[in-house]
Scaffold this motif. Structure first.
Motif, PDB file in Angstrom:
ATOM      1  N   GLU A   1       0.853  -1.195   0.000  1.00 55.77           N
ATOM      2  CA  GLU A   1       0.000   0.000   0.000  1.00 55.77           C
ATOM      3  C   GLU A   1       0.886   1.241   0.000  1.00 55.77           C
ATOM      4  OE1 GLU A   1      -3.051   1.079  -0.101  1.00 55.77           O
ATOM      5  OE2 GLU A   1      -4.157  -0.809  -0.146  1.00 55.77           O
ATOM      6  N   ARG A   2       0.450   2.250  -0.689  1.00 59.77           N
ATOM      7  CA  ARG A   2       1.176   3.522  -0.712  1.00 59.77           C
ATOM      8  C   ARG A   2       0.170   4.641  -0.581  1.00 59.77           C
ATOM      9  NH1 ARG A   2       4.811   1.097   0.232  1.00 59.77           N
ATOM     10  NH2 ARG A   2       6.647   0.483  -0.909  1.00 59.77           N
ATOM     11  N   VAL A   3       0.545   5.711   0.103  1.00 58.81           N
ATOM     12  CA  VAL A   3      -0.302   6.893   0.120  1.00 58.81           C
ATOM     13  C   VAL A   3       0.587   8.088  -0.194  1.00 58.81           C
ATOM     14  CG1 VAL A   3      -0.099   6.992   2.655  1.00 58.81           C
ATOM     15  CG2 VAL A   3      -1.856   8.321   1.516  1.00 58.81           C
ATOM     16  N   ASP A   4       0.137   8.883  -1.131  1.00 59.27           N
ATOM     17  CA  ASP A   4       0.901  10.064  -1.527  1.00 59.27           C
ATOM     18  C   ASP A   4       0.475  11.202  -0.611  1.00 59.27           C
ATOM     19  OD1 ASP A   4       2.443  11.832  -2.870  1.00 59.27           O
ATOM     20  OD2 ASP A   4       1.011  12.145  -4.511  1.00 59.27           O
ATOM     21  N   ALA A   5       1.324  11.544   0.352  1.00 53.45           N
ATOM     22  CA  ALA A   5       0.937  12.523   1.374  1.00 53.45           C
ATOM     23  C   ALA A   5       1.996  13.614   1.458  1.00 53.45           C
ATOM     24  CB  ALA A   5       0.766  11.820   2.713  1.00 53.45           C
ATOM     25  N   PRO A   6       1.880  14.643   0.649  1.00 56.07           N
ATOM     26  CA  PRO A   6       2.903  15.691   0.642  1.00 56.07           C
ATOM     27  C   PRO A   6       2.865  16.516   1.923  1.00 56.07           C
ATOM     28  CG  PRO A   6       1.011  16.341  -0.691  1.00 56.07           C
ATOM     29  CD  PRO A   6       0.756  14.935  -0.243  1.00 56.07           C
ATOM     30  N   PRO A   7       3.988  17.156   2.290  1.00 54.75           N
ATOM     31  CA  PRO A   7       3.963  18.009   3.488  1.00 54.75           C
ATOM     32  C   PRO A   7       2.967  19.147   3.321  1.00 54.75           C
ATOM     33  CG  PRO A   7       6.216  17.753   2.651  1.00 54.75           C
ATOM     34  CD  PRO A   7       5.300  17.132   1.648  1.00 54.75           C
TER      35      PRO A   7
ATOM     36  N   THR B   1      -5.250   5.257  14.938  1.00 58.01           N
ATOM     37  CA  THR B   1      -6.244   6.140  15.559  1.00 58.01           C
ATOM     38  C   THR B   1      -6.500   7.347  14.670  1.00 58.01           C
ATOM     39  OG1 THR B   1      -5.347   5.452  17.708  1.00 58.01           O
ATOM     40  CG2 THR B   1      -6.838   7.334  17.704  1.00 58.01           C
ATOM     41  N   GLY B   2      -5.413   8.050  14.285  1.00 60.79           N
ATOM     42  CA  GLY B   2      -5.573   9.265  13.494  1.00 60.79           C
ATOM     43  C   GLY B   2      -6.181   8.988  12.120  1.00 60.79           C
ATOM     44  N   CYS B   3      -5.742   7.905  11.472  1.00 64.09           N
ATOM     45  CA  CYS B   3      -6.257   7.620  10.116  1.00 64.09           C
ATOM     46  C   CYS B   3      -7.710   7.170  10.175  1.00 64.09           C
ATOM     47  CB  CYS B   3      -5.379   6.577   9.421  1.00 64.09           C
ATOM     48  SG  CYS B   3      -3.741   7.220   9.040  1.00 64.09           S
ATOM     49  N   SER B   4      -8.092   6.458  11.254  1.00 64.66           N
ATOM     50  CA  SER B   4      -9.498   6.069  11.400  1.00 64.66           C
ATOM     51  C   SER B   4     -10.355   7.315  11.643  1.00 64.66           C
ATOM     52  CB  SER B   4      -9.643   5.068  12.554  1.00 64.66           C
ATOM     53  OG  SER B   4     -10.988   4.777  12.792  1.00 64.66           O
ATOM     54  N   VAL B   5      -9.858   8.239  12.473  1.00 64.67           N
ATOM     55  CA  VAL B   5     -10.572   9.518  12.668  1.00 64.67           C
ATOM     56  C   VAL B   5     -10.776  10.188  11.314  1.00 64.67           C
ATOM     57  CG1 VAL B   5     -10.369  11.876  13.554  1.00 64.67           C
ATOM     58  CG2 VAL B   5      -9.658   9.969  14.996  1.00 64.67           C
TER      59      VAL B   5
ATOM     60  N   LEU C   1       1.700  -2.224   8.679  1.00 66.74           N
ATOM     61  CA  LEU C   1       1.986  -0.937   8.027  1.00 66.74           C
ATOM     62  C   LEU C   1       1.087  -0.739   6.805  1.00 66.74           C
ATOM     63  CD1 LEU C   1       3.669   1.647   7.725  1.00 66.74           C
ATOM     64  CD2 LEU C   1       5.348   0.308   6.440  1.00 66.74           C
ATOM     65  N   ALA C   2       0.869  -1.824   6.056  1.00 72.41           N
ATOM     66  CA  ALA C   2       0.013  -1.701   4.870  1.00 72.41           C
ATOM     67  C   ALA C   2      -1.415  -1.337   5.279  1.00 72.41           C
ATOM     68  CB  ALA C   2       0.028  -3.008   4.079  1.00 72.41           C
ATOM     69  N   TYR C   3      -1.864  -1.863   6.432  1.00 75.03           N
ATOM     70  CA  TYR C   3      -3.228  -1.527   6.883  1.00 75.03           C
ATOM     71  C   TYR C   3      -3.335  -0.023   7.159  1.00 75.03           C
ATOM     72  CZ  TYR C   3      -7.312  -1.170   9.982  1.00 75.03           C
ATOM     73  OH  TYR C   3      -8.497  -0.782  10.571  1.00 75.03           O
ATOM     74  N   VAL C   4      -2.363   0.545   7.877  1.00 72.28           N
ATOM     75  CA  VAL C   4      -2.486   1.978   8.202  1.00 72.28           C
ATOM     76  C   VAL C   4      -2.311   2.842   6.947  1.00 72.28           C
ATOM     77  CG1 VAL C   4      -0.077   2.408   8.949  1.00 72.28           C
ATOM     78  CG2 VAL C   4      -1.919   3.776   9.873  1.00 72.28           C
ATOM     79  N   GLN C   5      -1.433   2.408   6.050  1.00 69.96           N
ATOM     80  CA  GLN C   5      -1.275   3.180   4.812  1.00 69.96           C
ATOM     81  C   GLN C   5      -2.553   3.108   3.965  1.00 69.96           C
ATOM     82  OE1 GLN C   5       2.484   1.440   3.513  1.00 69.96           O
ATOM     83  NE2 GLN C   5       3.592   3.270   4.168  1.00 69.96           N
TER      84      GLN C   5
ATOM     85  N   ALA D   1      -7.572   5.522   1.998  1.00 69.01           N
ATOM     86  CA  ALA D   1      -9.044   5.556   1.967  1.00 69.01           C
ATOM     87  C   ALA D   1      -9.556   6.895   2.492  1.00 69.01           C
ATOM     88  CB  ALA D   1      -9.611   4.404   2.791  1.00 69.01           C
ATOM     89  N   ALA D   2      -8.919   7.414   3.542  1.00 70.94           N
ATOM     90  CA  ALA D   2      -9.335   8.719   4.091  1.00 70.94           C
ATOM     91  C   ALA D   2      -9.159   9.811   3.036  1.00 70.94           C
ATOM     92  CB  ALA D   2      -8.521   9.044   5.342  1.00 70.94           C
ATOM     93  N   GLN D   3      -8.037   9.732   2.347  1.00 73.72           N
ATOM     94  CA  GLN D   3      -7.765  10.712   1.279  1.00 73.72           C
ATOM     95  C   GLN D   3      -8.842  10.607   0.191  1.00 73.72           C
ATOM     96  OE1 GLN D   3      -4.062   9.972  -0.863  1.00 73.72           O
ATOM     97  NE2 GLN D   3      -3.269  11.865   0.067  1.00 73.72           N
ATOM     98  N   GLN D   4      -9.174   9.376  -0.186  1.00 74.97           N
ATOM     99  CA  GLN D   4     -10.199   9.190  -1.232  1.00 74.97           C
ATOM    100  C   GLN D   4     -11.565   9.689  -0.774  1.00 74.97           C
ATOM    101  OE1 GLN D   4      -9.499   5.011  -1.915  1.00 74.97           O
ATOM    102  NE2 GLN D   4      -8.060   5.390  -3.597  1.00 74.97           N
ATOM    103  N   ALA D   5     -11.780   9.678   0.563  1.00 72.68           N
ATOM    104  CA  ALA D   5     -13.055  10.191   1.093  1.00 72.68           C
ATOM    105  C   ALA D   5     -13.034  11.715   1.217  1.00 72.68           C
ATOM    106  CB  ALA D   5     -13.341   9.557   2.449  1.00 72.68           C
ATOM    107  N   GLY D   6     -11.875  12.332   0.939  1.00 71.92           N
ATOM    108  CA  GLY D   6     -11.813  13.804   0.934  1.00 71.92           C
ATOM    109  C   GLY D   6     -10.923  14.422   1.993  1.00 71.92           C
ATOM    110  N   ALA D   7     -10.308  13.608   2.870  1.00 73.16           N
ATOM    111  CA  ALA D   7      -9.432  14.174   3.911  1.00 73.16           C
ATOM    112  C   ALA D   7      -8.101  14.610   3.302  1.00 73.16           C
ATOM    113  CB  ALA D   7      -9.187  13.132   5.000  1.00 73.16           C
ATOM    114  N   ALA D   8      -7.551  15.696   3.827  1.00 69.67           N
ATOM    115  CA  ALA D   8      -6.195  16.100   3.434  1.00 69.67           C
ATOM    116  C   ALA D   8      -5.213  15.374   4.363  1.00 69.67           C
ATOM    117  CB  ALA D   8      -6.043  17.607   3.575  1.00 69.67           C
ATOM    118  N   ILE D   9      -4.296  14.623   3.772  1.00 70.44           N
ATOM    119  CA  ILE D   9      -3.337  13.825   4.565  1.00 70.44           C
ATOM    120  C   ILE D   9      -1.936  14.352   4.261  1.00 70.44           C
ATOM    121  CG2 ILE D   9      -2.440  11.499   5.022  1.00 70.44           C
ATOM    122  CD1 ILE D   9      -5.379  11.579   5.654  1.00 70.44           C
TER     123      ILE D   9
END
Ligand SMILES: Cc1cc2nc3c(=O)[nH]c(=O)nc-3n(C[C@H](O)[C@H](O)[C@H](O)COP(=O)(O)OP(=O)(O)OC[C@H]3O[C@@H](n4cnc5c(N)ncnc54)[C@H](O)[C@@H]3O)c2cc1C
Length: 424
Positions: free
Chosen positions: A16-22, A39-43, A185-189, A194-202
């Motif tokens: 799993e990969r997530v593109d999360a720029p600063p 915790t944070g990613c589930s929030v 690690l793959a689960y949290v990524q 998924a959070a990003q796809q739902a609209g969250a800024a990561i």
């Protein structure tokens, strides 16, 4: 054996990969989240799905903390047997927490399915193994309590345990079919993706360096940006850094792991043929599980980052051979460790760190299910303004006594045990 305890096997095998720029510039959101673990990613995922604007700030990479380093046992419940949870929390709060966390693995595996998270999920149960006759008596008590609460757990004989594990080293086990293993690690990524796809800024590489409340608004500063938010969740747990006055005290306890190379098929077929994840009743606990490539991953309490850590390495090599004689010649690689936020009563804590602001910490080594559930419920509670939707009543602050001394006690105890047992 490799030597950098900060780089885990999981960083090498996560698909799993997530593109999360600063974070750069300023943002205004409903909910700010500090920390990119479970915790944070589930929030972030659940708040974004509920329609809130969310910004998650992670100091390093997503999964830098415990979420990227753990064993990957997605368990039901906490470490404590039900009677102890009720003794600490009272019957009403205890019953509620027990019921919520009984379904935590189901929630984890459902999220994995719903968001197609590529994290090696195996919902084949876990085995809590008796390392001694006393360990078996403890498991019998635990089994009685869990069964009378309706948990579908099974107490296995020594022979059945040997058949299930491929090891003759144990006196019996509790099988919990609700649980399973993941690539942690793959689960949290995947949750972050998924959070990003739902609209969250990561945003990764965005340490929160200053936090203040001005009027009704929280202000968070990172090296290149700032966030203003109506509500705040701090999910930094044992990796909290860079911010003072946390009010979320804990005892840091280190746990390390090593992995074999992928095992030859004829050996692999004899070890954990049902795919369960395992841990034992030892005071200085041992865990083991297979990953998808057929590596055996084995771990125990201890810090690999100091000069005495050779005791841990020597001991785990002997332990592997003792549990699985067929693996006596298998070199152990990829040693790494992580920090667990332990509380004296082993119950996680929700702290009201200010108006519309919560933190969660102290899962005491069991945070995959609880972190996922607590994250969802904290998001729901803050967005609805209803504290009754929290998994536990929040406290104004949580302090622990003698944290430095207790940390040293745990590490010295583990090192001494491993030193003595490595030489027998
Ligand atoms: C070695 C080990 C084995 C374990 N095994 C298991 C297991 O098998 N099963 C299980 O259920 N649990 C296990 N646990 C516990 C579980 O890993 C944790 O409880 C869980 O990962 C906690 O998740 P979290 O999101 O609360 O915190 P973390 O995953 O630790 O995330 C906190 C994040 O906050 C970030 N952060 C800190 N300060 C700041 C800041 N100022 N600004 C921005 N970001 C910041 C950190 O970089 C970190 O990424 C284990 C833990 C360890 C260490």
């Amino acid at each position: 054996m490799t030597t950098d305890p900060e780089i885990s096997l999981w960083t090498k095998t996560s698909r799993e990969r997530v593109d999360a720029p600063p974070l750069t510039g300023s943002a205004t959101v409903d909910l700010a989240v500090i920390g990119g673990g479970y915790t944070g990613c589930s929030v972030a995922l659940h708040a974004a799905q509920a329609g809130a604007s969310v910004c998650l700030l992670e100091a390093h990479q997503i999964g830098h903390g415990g979420s990227g380093r753990n064993v990957g046992l997605a368990n039901a419940g906490l470490w404590l047997p039900p009677a102890e949870i009720r003794a600490h929390l009272g019957d009403a709060a205890g019953d509620r927490l027990i019921a919520l966390l009984a379904q935590a693995p189901a929630e984890v595996f459902r999220l994995i399915r719903d968001h197609a998270i590529d994290c090696e999920p195996v919902q084949a149960g876990t085995l809590h193994l008796a390392h001694s006759p006393k360990g078996l008596r403890d498991l019998q008590t635990r089994h009685e309590q869990l069964s009378s609460d309706g948990a579908p757990v099974e107490l296995l004989s020594a022979q059945d345990t040997t058949r299930r594990t491929g090891s003759a080293a144990f006196h019996g086990a509790i099988f919990d079919p609700r649980a399973g293993t993941i690539q942690p690690l793959a689960y949290v990524q995947g949750l972050a993706r998924a959070a990003q796809q739902a609209g969250a800024a990561i945003h990764a590489n965005s340490p929160v360096q200053a936090l203040r409340r001005d009027g009704e608004i929280w202000h968070l500063d990172t090296p290149q940006g700032s966030v203003r938010a109506k509500a705040l969740i701090q999910a930094t747990n044992a990796y909290h850094a860079g911010l003072p006055d946390t009010r979320q005290d804990y005892v840091p306890v280190y746990y390390f792991q090593y992995a074999t190379d992928p095992l030859p098929e004829e050996i692999r077929a004899t070890l954990l043929p049902g795919g369960e994840g395992c841990w034992d009743t030892g005071l200085i606990m041992t865990s083991f599980r297979m990953d998808q490539a057929g590596r055996l991953v084995i771990g125990a309490m201890g810090d690999l980052g100091h000069a005495g850590s050779f005791a841990h390495r020597g001991w785990i090599t002997r332990k592997l051979a003792q549990i699985f004689p067929a693996l006596a010649d298998q070199p152990l690689k990829d040693g790494w460790h992580g920090r667990i936020a332990m509380t004296a009563d082993h119950i996680p804590k929700l702290v009201q760190i200010g108006p519309n602001a919560l933190s969660a910490h102290g899962y005491s080594g069991r945070g995959i299910g609880p972190g996922t559930v607590f994250g969802r419920m904290m998001a729901d509670s803050l967005l609805s303004g209803d504290p009754a939707r929290l998994p536990l009543p929040p406290v104004p602050a949580h302090s622990e006594s003698w944290t430095g001394l207790r940390r040293a006690f745990f590490e010295a105890g583990a090192a001494l045990t491993h030193l003595v047992k490595a030489r027998v």
